[in-house]
Scaffold this motif. Structure first.
Motif, short mmCIF file in Angstrom:
data_model
loop_
_atom_site.label_atom_id
_atom_site.label_comp_id
_atom_site.label_asym_id
_atom_site.label_seq_id
_atom_site.Cartn_x
_atom_site.Cartn_y
_atom_site.Cartn_z
N GLU A 145 0.83 -1.20 0.00
CA GLU A 145 0.00 0.00 0.00
C GLU A 145 0.87 1.25 0.00
OE1 GLU A 145 -3.23 0.04 -0.21
OE2 GLU A 145 -3.56 -2.13 0.00
N PRO A 146 0.29 2.40 -0.37
CA PRO A 146 1.04 3.66 -0.27
C PRO A 146 1.55 3.89 1.15
CG PRO A 146 -0.98 3.98 -1.53
CD PRO A 146 -1.06 2.60 -0.94
N VAL A 147 2.65 4.63 1.26
CA VAL A 147 3.28 4.83 2.56
C VAL A 147 2.31 5.50 3.53
CG1 VAL A 147 5.12 6.07 3.78
CG2 VAL A 147 5.60 4.92 1.62
N GLU A 148 1.49 6.42 3.05
CA GLU A 148 0.55 7.10 3.94
C GLU A 148 -0.47 6.12 4.52
OE1 GLU A 148 1.22 7.94 0.85
OE2 GLU A 148 2.40 9.80 1.09
N VAL A 149 -0.90 5.17 3.71
CA VAL A 149 -1.84 4.16 4.19
C VAL A 149 -1.16 3.26 5.22
CG1 VAL A 149 -3.24 2.16 3.52
CG2 VAL A 149 -3.20 4.20 2.07
N GLN A 150 0.09 2.90 4.95
CA GLN A 150 0.84 2.10 5.91
C GLN A 150 0.96 2.82 7.25
OE1 GLN A 150 4.61 0.45 4.51
NE2 GLN A 150 3.97 0.79 2.39
N ALA A 151 1.28 4.10 7.18
CA ALA A 151 1.49 4.87 8.41
C ALA A 151 0.22 4.88 9.27
CB ALA A 151 1.91 6.29 8.08
N PHE A 168 -6.06 -4.06 9.58
CA PHE A 168 -5.98 -2.63 9.34
C PHE A 168 -7.21 -2.11 8.59
CE2 PHE A 168 -1.93 -2.73 11.04
CZ PHE A 168 -1.18 -3.73 10.44
N ARG A 169 -8.33 -2.09 9.29
CA ARG A 169 -9.58 -1.71 8.65
C ARG A 169 -9.69 -0.19 8.57
NH1 ARG A 169 -12.79 -6.02 7.98
NH2 ARG A 169 -12.08 -7.93 8.97
N ILE A 170 -8.88 0.37 7.67
CA ILE A 170 -8.83 1.82 7.52
C ILE A 170 -10.19 2.38 7.08
CG2 ILE A 170 -7.67 3.72 6.34
CD1 ILE A 170 -6.01 2.07 8.34
N ALA A 171 -10.90 1.63 6.28
CA ALA A 171 -12.17 2.13 5.76
C ALA A 171 -13.18 2.36 6.87
CB ALA A 171 -12.74 1.14 4.74
N SER A 172 -13.03 1.66 7.99
CA SER A 172 -13.97 1.83 9.09
C SER A 172 -13.37 2.67 10.20
CB SER A 172 -14.38 0.46 9.65
OG SER A 172 -13.26 -0.23 10.16
N GLY A 173 -12.44 3.55 9.85
CA GLY A 173 -11.85 4.44 10.84
C GLY A 173 -10.78 3.79 11.67
N GLY A 174 -10.28 2.64 11.22
CA GLY A 174 -9.22 1.97 11.94
C GLY A 174 -9.71 1.13 13.10
N ALA A 175 -11.02 1.01 13.25
CA ALA A 175 -11.55 0.22 14.36
C ALA A 175 -11.39 -1.26 14.07
CB ALA A 175 -13.03 0.55 14.57
N PRO A 176 -11.19 -2.09 15.09
CA PRO A 176 -11.04 -3.51 14.89
C PRO A 176 -12.37 -4.18 14.62
CG PRO A 176 -11.02 -3.03 17.22
CD PRO A 176 -11.07 -1.71 16.50
N ASP A 177 -12.32 -5.48 14.31
CA ASP A 177 -13.55 -6.24 14.11
C ASP A 177 -14.46 -6.09 15.31
OD1 ASP A 177 -12.86 -7.16 11.64
OD2 ASP A 177 -12.04 -9.08 12.35
N GLY A 178 -15.74 -5.90 15.05
CA GLY A 178 -16.69 -5.77 16.14
C GLY A 178 -16.83 -4.35 16.64
N ALA A 179 -16.01 -3.43 16.13
CA ALA A 179 -16.08 -2.06 16.63
C ALA A 179 -16.19 -1.06 15.49
CB ALA A 179 -14.86 -1.74 17.48
N LEU A 225 8.52 4.48 11.70
CA LEU A 225 9.02 5.82 11.99
C LEU A 225 10.49 5.95 11.60
CD1 LEU A 225 7.40 6.54 15.48
CD2 LEU A 225 6.59 7.27 13.23
N LEU A 226 11.29 4.93 11.90
CA LEU A 226 12.71 4.97 11.57
C LEU A 226 12.95 4.75 10.08
CD1 LEU A 226 14.12 2.86 14.56
CD2 LEU A 226 14.31 5.34 14.26
N HIS A 227 12.26 3.78 9.51
CA HIS A 227 12.50 3.38 8.12
C HIS A 227 12.09 4.47 7.13
CE1 HIS A 227 13.36 0.57 4.95
NE2 HIS A 227 12.10 0.52 4.52
N HIS A 228 11.07 5.24 7.50
CA HIS A 228 10.55 6.26 6.58
C HIS A 228 10.91 7.68 7.02
CE1 HIS A 228 8.33 3.50 3.99
NE2 HIS A 228 8.03 2.84 5.09
N GLY A 229 11.88 7.81 7.91
CA GLY A 229 12.44 9.12 8.20
C GLY A 229 11.64 10.01 9.11
N HIS A 230 10.67 9.46 9.84
CA HIS A 230 9.92 10.29 10.79
C HIS A 230 10.72 10.51 12.07
CE1 HIS A 230 6.12 10.20 8.55
NE2 HIS A 230 6.38 8.92 8.30
#
Length: 391
Positions: A145-151, A168-179, A225-230
């Motif tokens: 996935e794009p780096v921003e999605v990974q982050a 990584f259910r980004i489409a649902s606001g990052g909430a886990p299964d059941g939430a 954070l380290l690998h992508h220079g943050h």
């Protein structure tokens, strides 16, 4: 202890409250679980029986005078000894319970049980599950996935811990299964990423919470954070000895790194990078004594304050760190997070799944909607989370 008269300190003496349940129900169950996990001696079993009786029926007793930290706990416990465990501040009582449990099993005493983590079997078992293996396999998809999605995915993985499922259910606001129908009660992730601009020589402090399947996502985020220079360097704060059942120690960090290195695919690559980063000094592990103190971070010693002051941001992981960060008191939920953390010596962010009553930084409409849709357990059952940032 630094307490503010504007909000009552949380005690354990209200039957049916979350704090009462921890003392009356969770602690006895934990004593039995620890007892069953090891072939302890008759003397250790007798000490665990004594702790169980004191916790549920008796009074708070001081440590034996020859305990290595008896003087320190005598100072911290002024005014609490001789009282019921239910009548002392929740934060202090929980911390002291774990200190007494270690005393009962001989963790600090010279002898064959010295340094044996009574919670280690539970921590290691988490890393051997099918769910843990599936989470690492999910990284193979995520790295495409794009780096921003990974982050964002890794941030939510660290936030939700072992409920993240690393699907990584980004489409649902990052909430886990059941939430998926319960978005974050506060989300300052944009402000957090603004503090982590790429291409800097920043140091980031990460104050860990739990070991096992909750520490692995923290390590994945640190690698990103380290690998992508943050960040150029990460200081990972862990507990100096076993604490709150699953809190991470240095040994737990090593276990998780080995777990990653023994995996296949992207997880293996992350494990190798993290191992090398530690060898090169880009990741430093700290185990400060204050990490196990029954005190709010407002009372942190000067050397720890200096560490946090030098960081571009300090990430406070988990519920206990949140309680210590804002004060373990019954604040109105609309109390300003920025005001409660104004004492902190640098930018700070909380990544927390809600597992206790303490809560600040909500707007009134959010609190009203949550109270209307759920009973009060939304504050304590781990189905809601928050990302709060004070630049």
């Amino acid at each position: 202890m630094s307490e503010n008269a504007d909000a009552p300190v949380i005690l354990c003496n209200e039957p049916g409250s979350f704090a009462w349940g921890v003392i009356a129900e969770r602690h006895p169950a934990l004593i039995q679980k620890v007892r069953d996990a090891f072939p302890y001696s008759p003397e250790q079993h007798a000490a665990l029986d004594t702790l169980l009786k004191q916790d549920t029926e008796g009074k708070i007793e001081p440590l034996a005078p020859d305990a290595h930290d008896a003087e320190q706990w005598a100072h911290w416990g002024q005014g609490y000894f001789g009282r019921s465990w239910f009548d002392a501040p929740f934060l202090w009582v929980e911390s002291y319970f774990y200190r007494q449990l270690l005393e009962a099993v001989g963790y600090f005493e010279p002898g064959p049980w010295q340094g044996i983590d009574p919670f280690r079997p539970f921590k290691q078992a988490e890393l051997r599950t099918a769910e843990a293996a599936a989470e690492l396999r999910a990284l193979d998809r995520l790295v495409k996935e794009p780096v921003e999605v990974q982050a964002q995915a890794l941030l939510h993985g660290s936030l939700w811990g072992n409920r993240a499922d690393l699907g990584f259910r980004i489409a649902s606001g990052g909430a886990p299964d059941g939430a998926a129908d319960t978005p974050l009660v506060a989300d300052d992730s944009q402000s957090l990423w603004a503090l982590l601009a790429t291409g800097t020589s920043a140091t980031v402090c990460v104050v860990a919470d739990n070991a096992g399947r909750e520490l692995v996502p923290d390590l994945l985020l640190i690698d990103h954070l380290l690998h992508h220079g943050h960040a150029e360097r990460v200081v990972l704060h862990v507990k100096p000895y076993p604490y709150y059942v699953s809190d991470a120690t240095t040994a737990d960090v090593v276990d998780c790194l080995r777990h990653l290195r023994q995996a296949d695919g992207a997880a293996h690559a992350v494990g190798e990078r993290l191992w090398e980063a530690m060898a090169r000094g880009r990741i430093t592990v700290r185990a400060h004594a204050f990490s196990c103190a029954p005190l709010p971070y407002a009372d942190m010693p000067d050397d720890l304050r200096g560490d946090f002051a030098q960081a571009a941001v300090t990430l406070m992981k988990g519920d206990l760190n949140y309680r210590r960060l804002v004060g373990d008191q019954l604040w109105p939920a609309t109390t300003s997070f920025a005001e409660r953390t104004a004492y902190f010596p640098g930018p700070v962010a909380a990544l927390r799944t809600l597992k206790s009553d303490v809560l600040v930084g909500l707007d009134a409409s959010t609190e009203s909607a949550l109270n209307a849709a759920h009973d009060r357990r939304w504050r304590t059952d781990g189905t809601h989370a928050l990302i709060q940032t004070r630049p």
